[in-house]
Design a protein around this motif. Sequence first.
Motif, PDB file in Angstrom:
ATOM      1  N   LEU A  34       0.833  -1.202   0.000  1.00 15.92           N
ATOM      2  CA  LEU A  34       0.000   0.000   0.000  1.00 15.92           C
ATOM      3  C   LEU A  34       0.862   1.244   0.000  1.00 15.92           C
ATOM      4  N   SER A  35       1.970   1.206   0.738  1.00 16.07           N
ATOM      5  CA  SER A  35       2.866   2.358   0.790  1.00 16.07           C
ATOM      6  C   SER A  35       3.486   2.610  -0.572  1.00 16.07           C
ATOM      7  N   ALA A  36       3.897   1.537  -1.267  1.00 17.04           N
ATOM      8  CA  ALA A  36       4.509   1.688  -2.594  1.00 17.04           C
ATOM      9  C   ALA A  36       3.502   2.244  -3.593  1.00 17.04           C
ATOM     10  N   CYS A  37       2.273   1.820  -3.562  1.00 24.38           N
ATOM     11  CA  CYS A  37       1.239   2.294  -4.496  1.00 24.38           C
ATOM     12  C   CYS A  37       0.960   3.760  -4.296  1.00 24.38           C
ATOM     13  N   SER A  38       0.933   4.238  -3.084  1.00 25.01           N
ATOM     14  CA  SER A  38       0.584   5.624  -2.823  1.00 25.01           C
ATOM     15  C   SER A  38       1.649   6.577  -3.300  1.00 25.01           C
ATOM     16  N   SER A  39       2.922   6.139  -3.466  1.00 30.81           N
ATOM     17  CA  SER A  39       3.984   7.031  -3.874  1.00 30.81           C
ATOM     18  C   SER A  39       4.339   6.897  -5.348  1.00 30.81           C
ATOM     19  N   ALA A  40       3.660   6.035  -6.125  1.00 30.91           N
ATOM     20  CA  ALA A  40       3.954   5.855  -7.557  1.00 30.91           C
ATOM     21  C   ALA A  40       3.592   7.126  -8.323  1.00 30.91           C
ATOM     22  N   PRO A  41       4.429   7.545  -9.320  1.00 27.14           N
ATOM     23  CA  PRO A  41       4.141   8.755 -10.106  1.00 27.14           C
ATOM     24  C   PRO A  41       2.832   8.629 -10.877  1.00 27.14           C
ATOM     25  N   ALA A  42       2.227   9.767 -11.109  1.00 29.21           N
ATOM     26  CA  ALA A  42       0.982   9.790 -11.887  1.00 29.21           C
ATOM     27  C   ALA A  42       1.287   9.501 -13.364  1.00 29.21           C
ATOM     28  N   ASP A  43       0.255   9.179 -14.095  1.00 24.94           N
ATOM     29  CA  ASP A  43       0.395   8.926 -15.540  1.00 24.94           C
ATOM     30  C   ASP A  43       0.884  10.209 -16.228  1.00 24.94           C
TER      31      ASP A  43
ATOM     32  N   ARG B 134       0.470  24.615 -38.705  1.00 21.07           N
ATOM     33  CA  ARG B 134       1.295  23.637 -37.984  1.00 21.07           C
ATOM     34  C   ARG B 134       0.462  22.973 -36.903  1.00 21.07           C
ATOM     35  N   VAL B 135       0.729  21.663 -36.665  1.00 19.14           N
ATOM     36  CA  VAL B 135       0.063  20.962 -35.576  1.00 19.14           C
ATOM     37  C   VAL B 135       1.032  19.947 -34.980  1.00 19.14           C
ATOM     38  N   SER B 136       1.074  19.902 -33.654  1.00 15.88           N
ATOM     39  CA  SER B 136       1.897  18.930 -32.941  1.00 15.88           C
ATOM     40  C   SER B 136       0.997  17.951 -32.208  1.00 15.88           C
ATOM     41  N   THR B 137       1.374  16.692 -32.227  1.00 19.28           N
ATOM     42  CA  THR B 137       0.614  15.647 -31.544  1.00 19.28           C
ATOM     43  C   THR B 137       1.581  14.754 -30.778  1.00 19.28           C
ATOM     44  N   VAL B 138       1.038  14.012 -29.812  1.00 15.70           N
ATOM     45  CA  VAL B 138       1.839  13.081 -29.007  1.00 15.70           C
ATOM     46  C   VAL B 138       1.832  11.723 -29.692  1.00 15.70           C
ATOM     47  N   SER B 139       3.018  11.246 -30.049  1.00 14.27           N
ATOM     48  CA  SER B 139       3.115   9.916 -30.649  1.00 14.27           C
ATOM     49  C   SER B 139       3.177   8.834 -29.580  1.00 14.27           C
ATOM     50  N   SER B 140       3.951   9.089 -28.530  1.00 10.72           N
ATOM     51  CA  SER B 140       4.052   8.122 -27.430  1.00 10.72           C
ATOM     52  C   SER B 140       4.551   8.845 -26.180  1.00 10.72           C
ATOM     53  N   VAL B 141       4.249   8.260 -25.014  1.00  5.51           N
ATOM     54  CA  VAL B 141       4.733   8.812 -23.745  1.00  5.51           C
ATOM     55  C   VAL B 141       4.772   7.683 -22.718  1.00  5.51           C
ATOM     56  N   ALA B 142       5.835   7.644 -21.928  1.00  5.52           N
ATOM     57  CA  ALA B 142       5.958   6.597 -20.912  1.00  5.52           C
ATOM     58  C   ALA B 142       6.937   7.046 -19.839  1.00  5.52           C
ATOM     59  N   THR B 143       6.739   6.505 -18.658  1.00  5.87           N
ATOM     60  CA  THR B 143       7.689   6.738 -17.574  1.00  5.87           C
ATOM     61  C   THR B 143       8.957   5.950 -17.862  1.00  5.87           C
ATOM     62  N   ASP B 144      10.109   6.596 -17.704  1.00  3.90           N
ATOM     63  CA  ASP B 144      11.376   5.931 -17.995  1.00  3.90           C
ATOM     64  C   ASP B 144      11.656   4.853 -16.959  1.00  3.90           C
ATOM     65  N   GLU B 145      12.277   3.739 -17.382  1.00  2.78           N
ATOM     66  CA  GLU B 145      12.541   2.621 -16.490  1.00  2.78           C
ATOM     67  C   GLU B 145      13.595   2.968 -15.452  1.00  2.78           C
ATOM     68  N   GLU B 146      14.592   3.749 -15.830  1.00  2.00           N
ATOM     69  CA  GLU B 146      15.658   4.093 -14.908  1.00  2.00           C
ATOM     70  C   GLU B 146      15.546   5.559 -14.501  1.00  2.00           C
ATOM     71  N   GLU B 147      15.792   5.802 -13.234  1.00  2.00           N
ATOM     72  CA  GLU B 147      15.764   7.169 -12.745  1.00  2.00           C
ATOM     73  C   GLU B 147      16.998   7.923 -13.214  1.00  2.00           C
ATOM     74  N   GLN B 148      16.887   9.230 -13.313  1.00  3.74           N
ATOM     75  CA  GLN B 148      18.014  10.093 -13.653  1.00  3.74           C
ATOM     76  C   GLN B 148      18.368  10.915 -12.424  1.00  3.74           C
ATOM     77  N   ASP B 149      19.580  10.658 -11.890  1.00  3.19           N
ATOM     78  CA  ASP B 149      20.023  11.351 -10.682  1.00  3.19           C
ATOM     79  C   ASP B 149      19.015  11.207  -9.546  1.00  3.19           C
ATOM     80  N   GLY B 150      18.451  10.010  -9.468  1.00  2.00           N
ATOM     81  CA  GLY B 150      17.522   9.732  -8.389  1.00  2.00           C
ATOM     82  C   GLY B 150      16.138  10.312  -8.588  1.00  2.00           C
ATOM     83  N   VAL B 151      15.876  10.818  -9.792  1.00  2.00           N
ATOM     84  CA  VAL B 151      14.578  11.433 -10.067  1.00  2.00           C
ATOM     85  C   VAL B 151      13.843  10.594 -11.115  1.00  2.00           C
ATOM     86  N   THR B 152      12.589  10.363 -10.897  1.00  2.00           N
ATOM     87  CA  THR B 152      11.773   9.650 -11.881  1.00  2.00           C
ATOM     88  C   THR B 152      11.464  10.575 -13.054  1.00  2.00           C
ATOM     89  N   THR B 153      11.663  10.065 -14.254  1.00  2.00           N
ATOM     90  CA  THR B 153      11.429  10.881 -15.458  1.00  2.00           C
ATOM     91  C   THR B 153      10.478  10.177 -16.406  1.00  2.00           C
TER      92      THR B 153
END
Length: 636
Positions: free
Chosen positions: A21-30, A76-95
């Motif tokens: 439960l503790s791990a679920c509550s701290s997971a980053p949002a989509d 001009r138009v920009s769209t999102v092709s894909s987006v995902a949380t990176d598997e490895e953190e960068q400098d201890g930060v979730t990206t």
Amino acid sequence: MSALRRKVIALSVASLVAGTLSACSSAPADPAPSADLLAAALNSGDFSNIVFSNSDASAAAATLETAFGNLKGINRVSTVSSVATDEEEQDGVTTATATLQTLWDVADTETDLTYQTQAVWQYDEEGKAWQLRFDPSILAPDLAEGDYLAATFEQGVRGNITDGDDANIVTDRPVINVGIDKTRATSDEWESSAKSLAKLVDIDQDAFVAKVKAAGEKAWVQAIVLRDDATREVTDEQISKIPGAVGQADEIPLAPTRSFARPLLGTVGEATAEIIEKSDGKVHAGDQVGLSGLQATYNETLSGVDGVAISRFNAAKEEQAELFSSDPVDGKDVQLTLDQDLQKEADELLEDAESNSAIVVMRPSDGAVLAASSGPVASGLNTALQGKYAPGSSFKVVSALSMLRDGASASSTFDCKASTVIDGKTFKNYDGYPSSALGEIPLSEAIAQSCNTVFVDEGENIGGTNLAEAAAALGLTGADGTGVGAVLGSVPTDSEGTEQAANMIGQGVVEASPLGMATVVASVQAKKTVTPKLVISPEPEAPAAAKSTLTEEEASELATMMAAVIDHGTLKDLKGTGSGKIIGKSGTAEYDSERNAHAWAIVAQDDVAIAVFVEDGDGGAQTAGPLAKAMLEAAN
């Protein structure tokens, strides 16, 4: 199982559940909603909904404006092709990383500019939000701070306007661009040079001086474009004597002469800001476009498609890379039915006309417009094809057809009175009407001598509907099939009383253009309802069929009566012109209380039909008749 064993297991399960439960509550949002917000910001320029880690909304908007501000004419138009949380953190930060696709809709090209860029967010554990790591490369590949995209355009070769034989009418012809190059004169000389040059080329001196003063110190300021042919009166020597004045050789699309079908063909010049704005990205600064007439109507056909190159530049305005390019597509020709010799003759006859005037020449066999001249040249009005006037007694051809359909013939007799009264209004014949043609006369003689009272008295009997149907049968009220937005004429169906009486003699509320009256006489000559045509290619949409059609028998009766007009009637001065039988009708339409009048003449011989109109004339036979004769002579 012992009680101790059960207790250990229970504690282990409880700990696992608590840890989960503790791990679920701290997971980053989509991160997907954040990526969608970024795409929306790139499209709108408003970054107020974006949470930044290293910038702010105003700075991001400024970078976007710098990068894309030069390309505002391209959607001009920009769209999102894909987006995902990176598997490895960068400098201890979730990206999280998003791939964005940007499409630039480059007008009229087979392909568009598309590219992909990436954006990175870091997750703020405390604020529970994704923060964008803004970088200019999000906007375009390898874009650095201060870099920008810009487009250059190359026009294709403009198409020509050609005649009925597909010979060039409007094509590139040599010109001289005359103006002041401020770098070739001292600042003390700018004003005096501008005045001298304006006087030399006969343009407004004050306006040109102001234009020169307002321009930058190194500017070239155009005064006028002169044809570089035998008609040029301003010499190179005269230009060079003025400090800073320069004549630059160039070529632009022009007709054979300055006056050649000018209101019809129109002009070509540099695109105005208004034209660029309305073009949806198809026209760009510096483009040569049609400004009026056919050049404007068929500009897309004639212009083709600009070639485009989009490149990335650094802050020093140095090109770094080309991102997109397309070759220009040359314009296509627009072919007309015009006969250049007849058009030149008509233009010369009307070039110095004292009032709005027109000559239209048609080929009855197929409705081709061989000449459509409007004078005076200085007016710029397309009187020939778009002017609407009371046709006067030339309209009696229509009235005669309605009477034929009511049972009369060319030999039927009618009472030609000196005057007649309809609902209290007196109608008379024209001043100078021959007294020998009063009394009982054949319908053919009423046409030949142009007796008003015969037709006025028949107005009520014929009625508005029958008169309108006769006009339709002679092509006067048909739909436009010329491809140039021409008008023909109008005849109401609901006229009655004095209005209907006046309509019968081409006054009242009936209207016709010179093209419309040329169509009337062409229909009689062709013995069928004629539809005028002018643009051959691209082929215009076919007009709707006439509501009533002319029979060969009706046309023969009308031709017999109109031949009498030439033989001994109001246009007898045309008798003997050329070698073939001539038919015709003159017309005079008073349009104010001072008895100023429009002058008309319609004639046909062999496969040529002519309508002549002069807005302020002395009478159809006196003013329009000689012009019709001159055109008949030119056609033979």
